[in-house]
Design an enzyme around this catalytic site. Sequence first.
Site, PDB file in Angstrom:
ATOM      1  CG  HIS B  56       0.963   4.365  -1.890  1.00  0.00           C
ATOM      2  ND1 HIS B  56       0.758   4.254  -0.534  1.00  0.00           N
ATOM      3  CD2 HIS B  56       1.125   5.688  -2.142  1.00  0.00           C
ATOM      4  CE1 HIS B  56       0.776   5.463   0.007  1.00  0.00           C
ATOM      5  NE2 HIS B  56       0.994   6.346  -0.939  1.00  0.00           N
ATOM      6  CD  GLU B  58       2.070  -0.868  -0.542  1.00  0.00           C
ATOM      7  OE1 GLU B  58       2.350   0.071  -1.316  1.00  0.00           O
ATOM      8  OE2 GLU B  58       2.183  -0.786   0.687  1.00  0.00           O
ATOM      9  CB  CYS B  86      -0.459   3.492   4.003  1.00  0.00           C
ATOM     10  SG  CYS B  86      -1.323   3.511   2.416  1.00  0.00           S
TER      11      CYS B  86
END
Lengths: 147, 147
Positions: B56, B58, B86
Amino acid sequence: MKIEQQDIEFMKKALREAKIAEQEGEIPVGAIITCQGKIVARAHNQTERLNDVTAHAEILAITAACNKLGGKYLTDCTIYVTMEPCVMCAGALAWAQIGKIVYGASDPKRGFARIPTPILHPKTLVISGVLSDECSEIVKNFFTNKR
Amino acid sequence: MKIEQQDIEFMKKALREAKIAEQEGEIPVGAIITCQGKIVARAHNQTERLNDVTAHAEILAITAACNKLGGKYLTDCTIYVTMEPCVMCAGALAWAQIGKIVYGASDPKRGFARIPTPILHPKTLVISGVLSDECSEIVKNFFTNKR
């Protein structure tokens, strides 16, 4: 679900990974991922070496298993990990749709099981407490020796 | 906390990262990490390219920022991310002790904010809804075009 002999054998291999972490000065957590009874990934915590808080044993094992198997999902796989996965790792295991999680020692402070909302994929099976004494002992000793 | 002009400027840069993801056929989410007003990491979702559910925006941005800054903790940093992180990414941001999270569109199904237990580091500040329309539009369009 009840603990089977195979779970103990694979957890011993995860413990071997934890011991490698210990020798490297890392918090000693190890993980193994199996698929159809065969090991497809071995990993241990490398947050110090990689200078990266995301380099937990589970994250490294997921990445290695996906590389090995050539797919993003691990629905037919089991992860054996010496400590209860943290929230980050539980979230990663959810995205990977892992078939089964077998863990050793509980982690009431950082583990995912304290979260009341379901984090894992709904089909993921969980077994806890496999060789929990050995798995927690190695972490306790690590921190005792650090003091 | 109120949204400042700087937050909008940096979110535009995170959106640029999301657009790169879109061009690469990835779910278009982008992230920027700043430290003392300077960008130290840029990343976009790469789960398809890397064949890895943990890739992801991040997670990649945290790893890049730590490499750049030479430390495991991001207490003086802000992450700008186009979508609400998430659970996995929130867990990673907690380990990194990120100073501030600024996100664009909410993600009621997969986002961390639905979890009643605090996941983030207690000192982490959170700002939501920065350029939320643009940030959600790009994801909606991506899935519409996929059909």
